[in-house]
Design a protein around this motif. Structure first.
Motif, PDB file in Angstrom:
ATOM      1  N   GLY A  79       1.039  -1.433  -0.180  1.00 22.46           N
ATOM      2  CA  GLY A  79       0.249  -0.236  -0.190  1.00 22.46           C
ATOM      3  C   GLY A  79       0.877   1.316   0.472  1.00 22.46           C
ATOM      4  N   ILE A  80       1.412   1.330  -0.579  1.00 23.90           N
ATOM      5  CA  ILE A  80       3.215   2.347  -1.073  1.00 23.90           C
ATOM      6  C   ILE A  80       2.432   3.899  -1.803  1.00 23.90           C
ATOM      7  CG2 ILE A  80       5.093   3.255  -1.893  1.00 23.90           C
ATOM      8  CD1 ILE A  80       6.469   0.489  -0.260  1.00 23.90           C
ATOM      9  N   PRO A  81       2.121   4.404  -1.118  1.00 25.69           N
ATOM     10  CA  PRO A  81       1.600   5.786  -2.671  1.00 25.69           C
ATOM     11  C   PRO A  81       2.074   5.448  -3.992  1.00 25.69           C
ATOM     12  CG  PRO A  81       1.861   6.886  -0.490  1.00 25.69           C
ATOM     13  CD  PRO A  81       2.043   5.146   0.391  1.00 25.69           C
TER      14      PRO A  81
ATOM     15  N   GLU B 170       1.057  15.331   0.969  1.00 24.92           N
ATOM     16  CA  GLU B 170       1.461  14.422   0.362  1.00 24.92           C
ATOM     17  C   GLU B 170       2.953  13.725   1.264  1.00 24.92           C
ATOM     18  OE1 GLU B 170       1.712  11.617  -2.020  1.00 24.92           O
ATOM     19  OE2 GLU B 170      -0.570  12.504  -1.563  1.00 24.92           O
ATOM     20  N   ALA B 171       3.980  14.794   0.992  1.00 22.96           N
ATOM     21  CA  ALA B 171       5.203  14.033   2.032  1.00 22.96           C
ATOM     22  C   ALA B 171       4.885  13.365   3.552  1.00 22.96           C
ATOM     23  CB  ALA B 171       5.779  15.217   1.652  1.00 22.96           C
ATOM     24  N   ARG B 172       3.977  13.646   3.849  1.00 24.75           N
ATOM     25  CA  ARG B 172       3.737  13.373   5.292  1.00 24.75           C
ATOM     26  C   ARG B 172       2.795  11.747   5.319  1.00 24.75           C
ATOM     27  NH1 ARG B 172       0.074  12.118   9.660  1.00 24.75           N
ATOM     28  NH2 ARG B 172       0.696  12.921  11.730  1.00 24.75           N
ATOM     29  N   SER B 173       2.061  11.723   4.040  1.00 33.99           N
ATOM     30  CA  SER B 173       1.078  10.814   4.077  1.00 33.99           C
ATOM     31  C   SER B 173       2.418   9.684   3.075  1.00 33.99           C
ATOM     32  CB  SER B 173       0.535  10.809   2.936  1.00 33.99           C
ATOM     33  OG  SER B 173      -0.175   9.860   2.762  1.00 33.99           O
ATOM     34  N   ARG B 174       3.426   9.845   3.259  1.00 33.16           N
ATOM     35  CA  ARG B 174       4.091   8.714   2.341  1.00 33.16           C
ATOM     36  C   ARG B 174       5.120   8.346   3.058  1.00 33.16           C
ATOM     37  NH1 ARG B 174       5.199   8.922  -4.076  1.00 33.16           N
ATOM     38  NH2 ARG B 174       3.222   9.507  -4.615  1.00 33.16           N
ATOM     39  N   GLY B 175       5.727   9.429   4.410  1.00 28.19           N
ATOM     40  CA  GLY B 175       7.312   9.170   5.217  1.00 28.19           C
ATOM     41  C   GLY B 175       8.024   9.404   4.712  1.00 28.19           C
TER      42      GLY B 175
END
Length: 764
Positions: A225-227, A308-313
């Motif tokens: 589930g990696i964006p 988006e950056a936070r979501s991906r980490g």
């Protein structure tokens, strides 16, 4: 109590009594009667309007918490075999909490996608917030699977690609989405699962040829589930960004800062420069500059880019591709310190004395221009006496001073004694078509170590500055090993003829002594692996618990904001602490910093799992044409169901199923990490040298199946294999242990009694 309770008292009561949260319960608890109940109702409504409580039917609860009984969706077991669950509903502002499922012996077996009604207990743990017990299993939501579609006369079936999964799915003709035979597909459950026949599924996405080399990482991306695709608004925001100028910045363009990266690097987020300190009070000392791309100037808090950056980490790295945290317009262009181009940076200037001890440091928000983009090989060859055209002109003024400073820092490192594991890293080398060309050891040059040491020093400086200025930040935390894991390491060390003292405060220096004892011996790799496995996993936290592995009291990631969200938070904290602008930490970020720490720790683990699965699949593809060959290796893991063997040449891990070890029953001792034959007393233990036959290699799942032929030179039948002689390889006395059957049974019974005393389950 006749007076109405305060809002704080009500919130405390609900927190401490999660099963007694109706208005009637609250009124009874505080002695509210008669007309005062109307005032209590107004107070509860006020708390609800303020967002501090949420009304669910007739009960109230913390909106950022979960009710004590809730519906959960089970997730797949993690690498440790633990089962976690997700809440079906989550209304909190932060990321949904992690829930550890604790099964009882009599509970029904659960799999990924199953739904349960669970009873939750809130706990304080670094890895999860709740523990769940099963109340009852309920109807499952549609389960998703990734697999190979096989076309049939009446519909088709999906063969899952998950390692160890043998459950297939039936696809009716109307649900096939015109998928071709042998195609990689994503599907979801269609209709209830019956007791007879295959579960039904509908294909929701076709992903192409699974045997194509480029599909390997794609499988991992979907599976974990990696964006992988940036939303349009994120790309538009990145494309609209303009280069930062000198306004509000210190001009650092006169410094001959250089980037030193792998030859295939696409982005360059750190640059370095060093020179002798001209301060007479610091004779023989060094000044080191580390400049890092100023990503915070482009990625503002709560913007589409930031969300988006936070979501991906973090970015995720595969042998054939990178899934970046930021769009290429930023990661490969505006935030990349390209040679000869002005770039915005946050830099730290550090002074060290002749022995490598830090004298002081200062941070600067500036504009730099890279003097050269060098590779590790360029720099190393220059120091070894064969400088190339690019490094040659920089030898005296740039490269030599860098190494002089590194020599001093290396002296300080020796005093500090960080953990010195010696585990060569293997890398997958692909050809132009994406096929595995070879598996090689990754070079470890002094140039690599130089950059690593400078980055560590910069990260320490960031943590120290923000701590001193009392600015919220994310620390990189690595806690010391648990007593249980240390005891397991002692067992392995003892069996290998080494010692690890008890009853003292563990230091990395103690572990380094153990590693030094084993260095150069046949058990060196085993001791290094066992030491690594005894370590806890590093994570991010707003609280500072130190970094055990690096032997540092304060450590924060600052040097890679292009690929790690934690570093971006630290950059914003430095901006706030120094008053450099309005693009520092926002109030919301500060409020949610704990949730952010938990989230990005999880995304880091997700990326590690995806990268590991991809390597397994590439290795299985590489070995698939060697099925039937004999391979040497070492036992790297022991489980109830079998033995794991790490093969020497490729570094791949294969499974020897316990059923293939012979006709006798093997007792498993999890503490000593051994299997012992009930009849022969034969002991199979970590680190033993083996010869194994490769029975199966499945590229789609990454699974390798092995058959043991020899342990320490002795055949599995009891003697040396015909034609191979009886001489054992490896360390003298390190072969399989043989005991009388009675001894084996006695030890097995003792092990069972010891296991029975373990009442409390501990998460490691």
């Amino acid at each position: 109590m006749s007076d109405l309770p305060t809002k704080a008292q009500v919130l405390d009561w609900i927190s401490e009594h999660p099963t007694q949260t109706s208005k009637r319960d609250i009124a009874k608890a505080f002695g509210v009667k008669g007309a005062a109940r109307i005032d209590l109702k107004r107070l509860l409504k006020s708390l609800e309007d303020e967002g501090k409580l949420e009304k669910r039917r007739k009960t109230y609860r913390d909106p950022d918490g979960l009710p004590p009984v809730t519906v959960l969706t089970m997730m797949a077991p993690d690498a440790n075999g633990d089962l976690f669950a997700r809440p079906m509903e989550w209304h909190g502002e932060g990321p949904e909490p992690r829930i550890l499922y604790l099964p009882r012996t009599a509970d029904a077996a659960l799999g990924a996608g199953d739904r349960i009604l669970g009873r939750l207990t809130e706990v304080k743990d670094e890895d999860y917030r709740y523990e769940a017990r099963l109340i009852r299993k309920i109807a499952a939501s549609p389960r998703h699977t990734l697999g190979i579609y096989r076309k049939g006369a009446e519909g088709g079936r999906i063969v899952p690609i998950d390692k160890g999964s043998d459950k297939e799915w039936h696809v009716s003709p109307g649900h096939a989405l015109d998928a071709k035979d042998g195609e990689l597909v994503e599907a979801e459950q269609a209709g209830p699962r019956g007791r007879m026949g295959l579960p039904a599924a509908r294909i929701v996405q076709r992903l192409g040829d699974p045997s194509a080399p480029r599909s390997v990482s794609l499988i991992a991306i979907h599976q974990h589930g990696i964006p992988n695709v940036f939303p349009e608004e994120v790309l538009e925001a990145a494309d609209a960004a303009k280069p930062q100028g000198l306004k509000g910045r210190e001009d650092l363009r006169h410094l001959p800062l250089v980037t030193i990266d792998p030859a295939d690097a696409r982005d360059h987020d750190d640059a370095v420069y060093a020179h002798a300190d001209d301060d007479p009070k610091n004779e023989g000392g060094h000044v080191v500059w580390v400049a890092i791309a100023d990503v915070a100037a482009y990625v503002r808090p709560d913007s589409p880019l930031d969300r988006e950056a936070r979501s991906r980490g973090n970015s995720t790295y595969f042998p054939d591709r990178v899934v970046p945290m930021l769009p290429d317009r930023l990661s490969g262009d505006l935030c990349s310190l390209h040679e000869g181009v002005p770039r915005a940076v946050i830099a730290v200037r550090m002074r060290f004395d002749a022995s490598g001890a830090k004298v002081d440091h200062t941070f600067h928000r500036g504009l730099m221009r890279s003097a050269a983009s060098l590779t590790y090989e360029d720099v190393q060859q220059a120091m070894d006496g064969t400088p190339g055209d690019k490094a040659g002109p920089l030898m005296d003024d740039v490269i030599a001073p860098l190494y002089a400073a590194y020599d001093a820092l290396r002296t300080a490192r020796a005093r500090r004694q960080p953990l010195e594991l010696d585990l060569p890293e293997r890398r997958i080398i692909l050809d132009d078509d994406g096929q595995v060309q070879s598996v090689a050891f990754r070079d470890r040059l002094d140039a690599h170590k130089l950059i690593e040491e400078f980055m560590v020093a910069a990260n320490v400086a960031a943590g120290e500055t923000l701590t001193e200025k009392k600015t919220p930040l994310l620390f990189r935390v690595h806690e010391e090993p648990s007593p249980e894991k240390l005891e397991a390491l002692r067992e392995v060390a003892k069996a290998s003829g080494y010692g690890l003292a008890k009853g003292q405060v563990l230091r990395t220096a103690d572990l380094n002594r153990l590693l030094e004892q084993a260095a150069g011996s046949d058990t060196a790799e085993l001791i290094n692996l066992s030491t690594l496995r005894s370590m806890t996993q590093a994570y991010y936290s707003p609280q500072n618990f130190g970094h055990f592995g690096l032997a540092l009291k304060t450590y924060a990631h600052f040097t890679s904001p292009i690929r790690r969200y934690a570093d971006l938070i630290v950059h914003r904290a430095l901006i706030t602490a120094h008053g450099w602008g309005n693009d520092g930490l926002s109030e919301r970020e500060i409020e949610e910093i704990e949730a952010t720490a938990k989230h990005i720790s999880d995304t880091e683990r997700r990326s590690m799992a995806a990268e590991r699965d991809t390597i397994d699949r590439y290795l299985a593809a590489y070995l698939s044409d060697r099925v039937g060959t004999e391979e040497t290796g070492r036992i790297s893991g022991i489980a109830r169901f079998g033995v794991f063997v790490k093969l020497d040449e490729s570094g791949a891990d294969g499974l020897v199923p316990i059923r293939s070890l012979g006709n006798e029953f093997f007792h498993h001792d999890p503490e000593t990490q051994t299997l012992m034959g009930a009849d022969t007393g034969r002991e199979i233990a970590l680190g033993q040298r083996v010869l194994a036959r490769l029975v199966e290699a499945v590229p789609i799942t990454g699974g390798l199946m092995l058959e043991l032929l020899e342990i320490e030179g002795e055949g599995m039948g009891g003697g040396a294999r015909p034609g191979r002689g009886s001489k054992r390889r490896g360390k003298p006395g390190g072969g399989p242990v043989r005991r009388k059957p009675g001894q084996a049974k006695a030890r097995s019974d003792a092990t069972k009694k010891k296991s029975a005393r373990k009442v409390v389950r501990k998460r490691k």
